[in-house]
Design a protein around this motif. Structure first.
Motif, short mmCIF file in Angstrom:
data_model
loop_
_atom_site.label_atom_id
_atom_site.label_comp_id
_atom_site.label_asym_id
_atom_site.label_seq_id
_atom_site.Cartn_x
_atom_site.Cartn_y
_atom_site.Cartn_z
N LEU A 1 1.11 -0.92 -0.12
CA LEU A 1 0.17 0.39 -0.02
C LEU A 1 0.71 1.57 0.30
CD1 LEU A 1 -2.68 -0.78 2.62
CD2 LEU A 1 -2.75 -0.53 0.13
N VAL B 1 1.64 3.48 1.74
CA VAL B 1 1.61 3.94 3.34
C VAL B 1 2.23 4.58 3.93
CG1 VAL B 1 0.76 3.82 5.89
CG2 VAL B 1 -0.24 2.91 3.45
N LEU C 1 -5.41 4.26 9.35
CA LEU C 1 -5.82 3.35 8.08
C LEU C 1 -7.11 2.84 9.31
CD1 LEU C 1 -3.23 0.87 7.10
CD2 LEU C 1 -4.21 3.31 5.74
N LYS D 1 -12.88 6.57 4.48
CA LYS D 1 -11.12 5.95 4.49
C LYS D 1 -11.07 4.89 3.09
CE LYS D 1 -9.71 6.91 8.45
NZ LYS D 1 -8.80 6.95 10.26
N ARG E 1 -9.36 1.87 1.12
CA ARG E 1 -8.15 1.20 0.94
C ARG E 1 -7.86 0.47 -0.74
NH1 ARG E 1 -7.81 0.26 6.33
NH2 ARG E 1 -7.48 -2.28 6.76
N THR F 1 -5.50 -3.01 -2.97
CA THR F 1 -4.21 -3.84 -4.06
C THR F 1 -5.15 -3.96 -5.20
OG1 THR F 1 -2.30 -3.31 -2.33
CG2 THR F 1 -2.34 -4.54 -4.64
N ASP G 1 -4.94 4.14 -1.68
CA ASP G 1 -5.50 4.94 -0.54
C ASP G 1 -6.16 6.30 -0.44
OD1 ASP G 1 -5.50 4.91 2.87
OD2 ASP G 1 -3.71 6.11 3.01
N ASN H 1 -8.25 9.35 2.11
CA ASN H 1 -9.24 9.37 3.95
C ASN H 1 -9.55 10.78 3.64
OD1 ASN H 1 -8.92 10.68 6.29
ND2 ASN H 1 -7.28 9.32 7.00
#
Length: 1000
Positions: A147, A149, A159, A854, A856, A858, A870, A872
């Protein structure tokens, strides 16, 4: 029958960590490990083994076929079951995750019917855990590598649903409406939370960690000393195979988008950020393997980091070039003495040194001038823990930990001897040269050391699982601080009109004719050794009432003892009993659908900063002068700078916050202090849709009870205005017992109880006549939320997670810090200094975010290429217009009132005020933060793997406002501050990061 049973076993594994069997006990785990539980034939022997380490453990199922294997290191295992020499199933793979239980039914003829769910292969799916009643999010190292992040714990915790990044200057994380100073962070069971002000923690590099668990509510009684959330991390460890790797992370300055300069309504630049630059290069090297095969293993890591940010001051007149060198080392050593006795060592050092060189700077010509100062900052320290695990019997296990957590901080500058810091608010006309000859505002040195010991036990008794333990912390702070420059004085200049009143508690603070401002000359010094001890024991019973219904009931008893500089108890609170109850109902009996609930109480300790500020001989001396303009001077390097010209002194010297001595603390602290605690209720539902998809919804209600803060008690019920006690650390709105005047002769001679809900603050009319007393409002904070989650487990092709939180965070007290006014002196907020500061202060609190979304996920385009994202998205926080003073009293703190007429009247009762409640001026804008990454994977023959990830954070380069100036009035006048609602803090600009790693 055998094949049918085997298919059910495989399905139970696929449903992931913690899918409940019909009669398995609750599946709690320790701080840094996991558990395997399940159901099989009565009397069968279940053997779990880890080929990577040679670890093997066998237990015998009870007469109902239940088994439990606790305290297992995170990793991959194989389970087998046999009875009377006959193998019941083929060996099956099991993944043990942090803080969870993996439930596997093995070869039982009455195994749960899971035929409604189809599973292919042996994929492990994180889905419904019918043995758990807590709210938590697990994120593994492998998921994080996929990810976009950022490489820090705060980014990982963000997350989780309901977690909000603090918008104030001191940052931090808010869990479920709590303030940023209420969380706890653990690494391998060691508490690494900063106990000085509770906003911060010791942190290792990203690559040191194996897995994270973010607990946002409902956590069990082994966790305490928090009314916010828990971040629980476990470090990587060695195995029988030798592994090594190197990872390089690059963030060139050119990959950082330019921050925007900010201009006021008149076109004047008030924040200079476009010249700020950042660049990062770090190299991480690790190696792991056996020292003695099947017995002794090591994992070791070093990281060298070059971090070279530069930044200008707000005016764009100075530029600071920083050079940081946080050279990290860390290790874990695991000794499998035998299959029943394990010993593990975890250690790391996060020491860091930063050198900031300060230059004069001309923003218009982008010219760097002469060097003016060098600032040195040392942070971090060494951390270690030693954990001993003993499987005493099949049903009784023990874990014992001892460790130390050190955090140092030392800030100083070359100009500390010769230069006083100077600051001026925006409304004050500025000279054409820098203010002061230093940008350093504190010569500060702190060494914090936590010594922690704990013992945890699990004892399985038929349908009951008893968990009990004890933990103890000794938190010691060695601290010193003062302002730089002659006299150790910090000059702050404020705009004001002739005849207006300044905030001097000693009175006499009126601006004389001919002056348009005032100067606060503040001397602030403290030094000493301050100790706090925290201890707790807990007991919990997890009772499998029926095959589908689990009940748990626990109790935790905490004790806190904060000591003064002389080692005497200053604030001591015992017998803080925290009951916690929960249930989990496996609705269909197949581990796919869960209805659960949790009700619990949580206590918050007093930060060490309280010992230091009030019980450490603090000298906080404030002298006020009329502002006579600017005087230009020249330093030793030939650089010009300005300091304020001091006019006549305005009123007396204020030492009400500390006069340099440790007084008889009986008159400064509530003898019968009531603890700060929070009650929490969670009701939730989770369901597995198929072998990959799951969803859930829960409702959370939190209510904070009580506050510990400083307040000035200027009267008592018995002695009235002559019963002045002074500044007391106590419970606003509650009964407080302090050493005071019992017979009204002006001498403290006994214990006096003041019911601060009704009395404690003397009121007078304009002629000085005593009118009676006023009490404090009760501190209040509630958090109500609905949370929705949808999850699609990774299957080597794609994964997806979405969460939406609708929440309301209301009250009159954010917690031990105030982020809307940037006050981070934990536990000493302005909120309760007198009864009028918080009068009318009910409303939506700074961490209120009505909506949070939120996302996220892959996607593997090919086996070699992955893309990930990702997002937010959150609504903005409330905007309050703070005033100065109030219609009931002459005090001039922040207030929820503004003066609208007759504001120049010398008597407060002749002024006209109107209410300015929380959130009256709307909200800050929504924020959208999107990250994206592309990863290339390639096997390097049979020797290892190459991974190249290019990630972009804040892809759309949103630089939206996250905090504004909320001072509607800065002086008692009917004019609005020109900087009210002026944006102060913003989303970080877009930046890109390239990570190249090779693992062998």
């Amino acid at each position: 029958m055998v094949s049918r049973t085997f298919r059910r076993t495989m399905l139970c594994m696929a449903l992931g960590m913690g899918m409940a069997s019909m009669a398995a006990p609750s599946a709690h785990a320790g701080n840094n490990d996991g558990t395997v539980v399940g159901h099989t034939e009565a009397g069968a022997v279940i053997t779990i083994s880890n080929a990577a380490t040679g670890f093997t453990r066998s237990v015998t199922a009870d007469d109902k076929g239940n088994y439990r294997i606790p305290y297992l290191a995170v990793g991959q295992y194989t389970l087998s079951v046999a009875k009377d020499g006959k193998t019941l199933t083929e060996p099956t793979a099991v993944t043990v995750t942090l803080g969870n239980a993996t439930t596997v039914n093995l070869g039982a003829s009455n195994a749960t019917n899971l035929s409604a769910v189809n599973v292919s292969g042996t994929a492990i799916i994180t889905a419904v855990d019918v043995t758990s009643t807590e709210s938590s999010t697990n994120i593994s190292r492998e998921e994080l590598r996929r990810l976009p992040v950022d490489q820090n714990i705060a980014a990982v915790a963000s997350l989780a649903p309901g977690v909000v990044k603090g918008a104030s200057a001191f940052g931090g994380l808010s869990f479920g409406g709590s303030s940023v100073a209420e969380n706890a962070i653990y690494v391998n069971g060691l508490n690494v939370t900063d106990f000085y002000n509770r906003n911060g923690y010791s942190e290792a590099p990203f690559n040191f960690y194996q897995e994270f668990q973010v607990k946002t509510g409902g956590y069990s009684v082994e966790f305490g000393r928090t009314t916010g959330g828990v971040i629980n991390a476990v470090a990587r460890s060695g195995s029988n195979e030798f592994h090594a790797g190197v990872e390089m992370t690059m963030e060139p300055g050119a990959w950082h988008a330019q921050a925007e300069d900010r201009y006021d309504a008149n076109g004047n630049r008030y924040l200079t950020a476009s010249e700020d630059r950042d660049s990062l290069m770090k190299t991480n090297i690790y190696a792991s393997g056996p020292i003695v095969k099947d017995k002794l293993f090591i994992f070791a890591m070093v990281e060298q980091r070059g971090d070279n940010p530069r930044n200008t001051n707000d005016e764009g007149t100075t530029l600071t070039s920083n050079s940081s060198s946080p050279d990290f080392w860390g290790t874990t050593i695991d000794w499998h003495i035998n299959d029943s006795n394990l010993l593990s060592l975890m250690a790391f050092s996060d020491k860091s040194k930063n050198v900031g060189t300060v230059y004069n700077y001309d923003y218009d010509t982008h010219t760097i001038g002469a060097k003016t100062n060098t600032i040195y900052t040392d942070t971090g320290g060494k951390n270690w823990s030693l954990t001993y695990t003993n499987y005493l019997t099949d049903n009784l296990s023990m874990k014992v930990l001892y460790g130390e957590n050190k955090r140092g901080s030392f800030n100083r500058a070359l100009t500390d001897l010769d230069c006083n810091p100077v600051a001026a608010e925006n409304a004050v006309p500025k000279p054409g040269v820098p203010l002061g000859c230093t940008t350093n505002t504190a010569v500060e040195k702190r060494n914090d050391k936590r010594k922690e010991g704990r013992a945890d036990f699990e004892w399985k008794l038929e349908d009951h699982l008893l968990r009990f333990g004890y933990d103890h912390e000794d938190d010691d702070s060695i601290y010193s601080r003062h302002y730089p420059g002659p006299g150790a004085i910090y000059y702050n200049v404020y705009a004001a009109t002739p005849g207006s009143t300044i905030p001097n508690p000693n009175g006499g603070g009126v601006i004389p004719p001919g002056y348009n401002g005032y100067v606060r000359a503040r001397r602030y010094e403290i030094a000493g050794n301050f100790d706090t001890t925290n201890d707790a024991f807990y007991l919990e019973d997890n009772w499998q009432v029926t095959p589908n219904l689990l009940l748990n009931a626990g109790i935790r008893r905490d004790g806190f003892d904060n000591m003064d500089a002389a080692g005497r108890s200053y604030i001591k609170m015992d017998n803080m009993w925290a009951p916690r109850f929960g249930f989990s109902w496996d609705v269909k009996g197949d581990g796919t659908t869960k209805l659960y609930g949790n009700l619990g109480r949580y206590y918050l300790p007093v930060a060490n900063v309280i010992n230091i500020k009030q019980a450490g001989g603090l000298l906080d001396q404030r002298t006020f002068y009329a502002f006579g303009g600017w005087q230009t001077l020249t330093d030793a390097n030939g650089n010009q700078y300005a300091i304020p010209v001091l006019g006549p002194q305005l009123g007396g010297v204020d030492t009400s916050q500390g006069d340099g001595t440790v007084h008889d603390l009986r008159s400064e602290v509530n003898k019968d202090m009531q603890q700060v605690y929070q009650d929490e209720l969670i009701l939730g539902f989770q369901q597995m849709l198929n072998d990959k998809w799951s969803w859930g919804v829960n409702a959370t209600y939190r209510k904070l009870h009580n506050a510990i803060d400083d307040m000035e008690i200027s009267a008592t019920g018995k002695c009235g205005p002559d019963g002045y006690i002074g500044w007391v650390m106590g419970n606003p709105g509650k009964k407080n017992t302090v050493w005071g005047d019992t017979n009204c002769d002006g001498t403290a001679d006994g214990w006096v109880t003041v019911d601060t809900s009704k009395e404690g603050w003397a009121m007078y009319d304009a002629d000085g006549n005593y009118l009676g007393q006023r009490g404090w409002v009760n501190p209040k904070r509630t958090y109500t939320a609905l949370e929705f989650q949808l999850d699609r487990a990774w299957d080597n092709k794609w994964s997806f997670n979405a969460s939406y939180v609708l929440s309301w965070n209301r009250g009159n007290a954010e917690g031990p810090v105030n982020s809307d006014t940037n006050f981070d002196d934990t536990g000493r907020t302005e909120n309760f200094d007198d009864p009028w500061v918080n009068f009318g202060g009910d409303g939506y609190l700074p961490n209120d975010r009505r909506h949070q979304l939120k996302l996220r996920g892959t996607y593997a385009i090919t086996p070699n290429w992955q893309v990930a994202g990702d997002a937010n998205i959150a609504s903005g926080g409330p905007i309050t217009g703070f005033g100065v003073g109030n219609p009931y009293d002459a005090t001039v703190y922040h207030s929820y009132y503004i003066c609208v007429a007759n504001c120049d009247a010398p008597r407060s009762e002749d002024r006209v005020y109107e209410s300015s409640p929380r959130g009256k001026y709307g909200r800050m804008p929504w924020t959208y933060t999107l990250g994206a990454s592309i990863t290339y994977l390639r096997q390097l023959a049979d020797i290892g793997q190459l991974r190249v990830k290019f990630a972009v954070y804040n892809l759309l380069n949103e630089q939206r406002t996250i905090q504004v100036d909320q001072d509607l009035q800065t002086t008692i006048s009917n004019s609005t501050s020109s900087t009210f609602e002026q944006p102060l803090r913003f989303q970080s600009p877009r930046f890109a990061q390239l990570t190249v790693s090779v693992d062998f």
